[in-house]
Design a protein around this motif. Structure first.
Motif, PDB file in Angstrom:
ATOM      1  N   LYS A 171      70.030  22.741  41.977  1.00  0.00           N
ATOM      2  CA  LYS A 171      69.534  22.479  40.633  1.00  0.00           C
ATOM      3  C   LYS A 171      70.712  22.393  39.672  1.00  0.00           C
ATOM      4  O   LYS A 171      71.048  23.385  39.020  1.00  0.00           O
ATOM      5  N   GLY A 173      73.083  22.114  36.720  1.00  0.00           N
ATOM      6  CA  GLY A 173      72.862  22.465  35.311  1.00  0.00           C
ATOM      7  C   GLY A 173      72.287  23.850  35.158  1.00  0.00           C
ATOM      8  O   GLY A 173      72.535  24.524  34.176  1.00  0.00           O
ATOM      9  N   LYS A 174      71.526  24.273  36.145  1.00  0.00           N
ATOM     10  CA  LYS A 174      70.935  25.589  36.046  1.00  0.00           C
ATOM     11  C   LYS A 174      71.975  26.679  36.283  1.00  0.00           C
ATOM     12  O   LYS A 174      72.801  26.572  37.189  1.00  0.00           O
ATOM     13  N   VAL A 175      71.909  27.717  35.495  1.00  0.00           N
ATOM     14  CA  VAL A 175      72.822  28.839  35.671  1.00  0.00           C
ATOM     15  C   VAL A 175      72.258  29.793  36.713  1.00  0.00           C
ATOM     16  O   VAL A 175      71.120  30.229  36.595  1.00  0.00           O
ATOM     17  N   GLU A 179      73.346  38.024  40.702  1.00  0.00           N
ATOM     18  CA  GLU A 179      72.231  38.636  41.420  1.00  0.00           C
ATOM     19  C   GLU A 179      71.529  37.613  42.300  1.00  0.00           C
ATOM     20  O   GLU A 179      71.313  37.829  43.484  1.00  0.00           O
ATOM     21  N   GLU A 183      71.506  37.318  46.303  1.00  0.00           N
ATOM     22  CA  GLU A 183      70.201  37.349  46.942  1.00  0.00           C
ATOM     23  C   GLU A 183      70.016  36.152  47.866  1.00  0.00           C
ATOM     24  O   GLU A 183      69.573  36.293  48.988  1.00  0.00           O
ATOM     25  N   SER A 184      70.402  34.974  47.390  1.00  0.00           N
ATOM     26  CA  SER A 184      70.021  33.833  48.193  1.00  0.00           C
ATOM     27  C   SER A 184      71.101  33.377  49.159  1.00  0.00           C
ATOM     28  O   SER A 184      70.789  32.816  50.197  1.00  0.00           O
ATOM     29  N   GLY A 188      69.360  40.192  50.810  1.00  0.00           N
ATOM     30  CA  GLY A 188      69.088  41.430  50.127  1.00  0.00           C
ATOM     31  C   GLY A 188      69.896  42.650  50.503  1.00  0.00           C
ATOM     32  O   GLY A 188      70.474  43.305  49.642  1.00  0.00           O
TER      33      GLY A 188
ATOM     34  N   ASP B 101      59.110  25.841  39.240  1.00  0.00           N
ATOM     35  CA  ASP B 101      59.886  26.356  38.124  1.00  0.00           C
ATOM     36  C   ASP B 101      60.929  27.365  38.567  1.00  0.00           C
ATOM     37  O   ASP B 101      61.838  27.688  37.831  1.00  0.00           O
ATOM     38  N   ASP B 102      60.755  27.854  39.764  1.00  0.00           N
ATOM     39  CA  ASP B 102      61.763  28.765  40.288  1.00  0.00           C
ATOM     40  C   ASP B 102      61.624  28.855  41.795  1.00  0.00           C
ATOM     41  O   ASP B 102      60.686  28.317  42.389  1.00  0.00           O
ATOM     42  N   THR B 105      63.646  33.900  47.277  1.00  0.00           N
ATOM     43  CA  THR B 105      63.741  34.071  48.721  1.00  0.00           C
ATOM     44  C   THR B 105      63.212  35.427  49.158  1.00  0.00           C
ATOM     45  O   THR B 105      63.378  36.422  48.465  1.00  0.00           O
ATOM     46  N   ILE B 108      62.591  40.270  49.452  1.00  0.00           N
ATOM     47  CA  ILE B 108      63.165  40.518  48.150  1.00  0.00           C
ATOM     48  C   ILE B 108      62.815  41.934  47.715  1.00  0.00           C
ATOM     49  O   ILE B 108      61.736  42.429  48.033  1.00  0.00           O
ATOM     50  N   LYS B 109      63.765  42.565  47.044  1.00  0.00           N
ATOM     51  CA  LYS B 109      63.497  43.915  46.586  1.00  0.00           C
ATOM     52  C   LYS B 109      62.590  43.877  45.369  1.00  0.00           C
ATOM     53  O   LYS B 109      62.741  43.017  44.510  1.00  0.00           O
ATOM     54  N   LEU B 112      64.081  43.342  41.900  1.00  0.00           N
ATOM     55  CA  LEU B 112      64.583  41.992  41.679  1.00  0.00           C
ATOM     56  C   LEU B 112      63.434  41.019  41.479  1.00  0.00           C
ATOM     57  O   LEU B 112      63.458  40.177  40.591  1.00  0.00           O
ATOM     58  N   SER B 115      62.118  41.336  38.055  1.00  0.00           N
ATOM     59  CA  SER B 115      62.962  40.776  36.999  1.00  0.00           C
ATOM     60  C   SER B 115      62.937  39.254  37.029  1.00  0.00           C
ATOM     61  O   SER B 115      62.995  38.597  35.996  1.00  0.00           O
ATOM     62  N   ARG B 116      62.795  38.704  38.220  1.00  0.00           N
ATOM     63  CA  ARG B 116      62.675  37.245  38.315  1.00  0.00           C
ATOM     64  C   ARG B 116      61.387  36.771  37.665  1.00  0.00           C
ATOM     65  O   ARG B 116      61.353  35.795  36.932  1.00  0.00           O
ATOM     66  N   ARG B 123      60.540  32.376  30.059  1.00  0.00           N
ATOM     67  CA  ARG B 123      60.903  30.982  29.836  1.00  0.00           C
ATOM     68  C   ARG B 123      59.770  30.188  29.196  1.00  0.00           C
ATOM     69  O   ARG B 123      60.000  29.242  28.485  1.00  0.00           O
ATOM     70  N   GLU B 144      67.403  28.370  31.055  1.00  0.00           N
ATOM     71  CA  GLU B 144      67.852  28.171  32.423  1.00  0.00           C
ATOM     72  C   GLU B 144      69.275  27.625  32.461  1.00  0.00           C
ATOM     73  O   GLU B 144      70.108  28.058  33.232  1.00  0.00           O
TER      74      GLU B 144
END
Lengths: 225, 225
Positions: A171, A173-175, A179, A183-184, A188, B101-102, B105, B108-109, B112, B115-116, B123, B144
């Motif tokens: 993606k 442009g996406k920041v 974390e 994660e990815s 984990g 939109d997101d 993976t 996942i804890k 996390l 928070s995601r 957003r 983003e």
DNA sequence: ACAATAAATTAATATTAAATTAACATCCAG
DNA sequence: CTGGATGTTAATTTAATATTAATTTATTGT
């Protein structure tokens, strides 16, 4: 109203469905086929305005299929665009001069696909030049071959670097925060030190050039063209 | 205030239970489903704020489900996040641009995940994707990409400035007191000097132009167009 | 199983942008 | 005018990241 007809040929049902869905939504009359041989028959029958043809197919590939079509008087002037996986050697294809009207690389975003298709169909009347792949940003990855292409050059990357780049590139442009990157790319449970990501970013910048990956201090990294 | 609704879709009951438990504990109103088809129906009925969608499912996978949802006028703008097992080819999925939109993976804890989820939901109100319809003299933010758009121009802001602007922009016209600003941009315990906020406001005015942020003496600051 | 090689990580230090503070200026209600 | 509040600019500090080399850990070929 008679919509413009598109014949979509690819051996992978997933691709067919994805592209088909997007073209149909755009109002085109889409017929699909998973084999070159069948495609020729279908073309004779429905006389499509445009044929989207996957280059790599079992049995009869896109190039052969194209030549076949160019051989049948009735449909020889049908517009044909090749589809190929990004990274495949299209210079060869172009060199073969099989008579395609355009060349589209996959994966491709729906919006871009549609605009390409529109452009090709628009060309039908006035004879404009053949388009060869206008890219969106000049770095690409081929997951299958595990290669990165920078302006045509192919570069080989180690795993973590590749995965990190792939993530950023997924993606542009996406920041991506540290974390999320951890994660990815790492997963984990694995705990790695604070500077690990930085070092990998460094390697990427070394190989690609500094300007592709931007740091947003306190937030994360992003890719930009 | 009714809680935000999340629809959780995954074919593995274990995952459903684990994620569902953690989201419920956080105060979300969680509905679950083990199939894509059912999920679409549920979505129509309960109109969730966010759908968490497993990519790999039998029958109708996450991508298809996503496309289905994007096709139903009533719920087409629902936020959707993909869940996928680590190691699955996310670049491909992202490349397919199915309209998620997101991308999260598994495994996942809990923390996390939460928070995601919060980030995604945040957003919704804040700045959205690519500036399509920019209005003159208007300021928009894209969380983003961490970018601010001023009359189509992209501006890059440091973290604190960005967060401060985002806060003011979250309710244009509303006056935010210094306490509220400190609380939400800096966080509870941090003690900073008296002029810190002023200086950040200054930086913002410098970059955006003076007239966007107005001082209400003795009260606070507000954004106005 | 071993060495050779490459990759990944850590460690130590440097560099830089961002955040904060400091010092002083201005504004405006009373 | 005066005093609290905010404005302004520059200096300073801090936090985050960059960099490079050294070390550990995987991978590969024999």
């Amino acid at each position: 109203m008679s919509n413009e007809k598109i014949l979509l040929v690819d051996d992978e049902p997933d691709i067919i469905e994805f592209l088909g869905y997007n073209l149909t939504k755009e109002g085109y009359d889409v017929t699909t086929s998973t084999s070159g041989k069948e495609a020729v028959e279908l073309a004779k029958k429905i006389k499509p305005d445009l044929i989207l043809l996957d280059v790599m197919m079992p049995e009869m590939d896109g190039i052969e299929t194209c030549q076949e079509i160019r051989n049948v008087a009735d449909i020889k002037n049908t517009l044909i665009a090749f589809l190929s996986a990004r990274g495949e050697d299209y210079s060869q294809v172009a060199g073969l001069d099989a008579g395609a009207d355009d060349y589209i690389t996959k994966p491709i975003k729906p919006r871009l696909l549609v605009s390409r298709v529109k452009a090709i169909l628009r060309r039908k009347s006035g004879g404009e030049e053949v388009g060869v792949d206008e890219q969106e940003g000049d770095i690409k990855i081929d997951r299958e071959k595990y290669l990165v292409y920078k302006e045509g050059e192919e570069l080989s990357f180690p795993k973590k670097e590749f995965e990190l780049l792939a993530l950023l590139l997924s993606k542009p442009g996406k920041v991506f925060t540290r974390e999320v990157i951890l994660e990815s790319v790492w997963g984990g449970e694995v705990v790695v030190g604070d500077r690990t990501i930085d070092v990998h970013i460094r390697k990427l910048r070394e190989k690609l050039g500094d300007h592709y990956i931007k740091t947003i201090k306190g937030v994360g990294y992003k890719f930009e063209s």
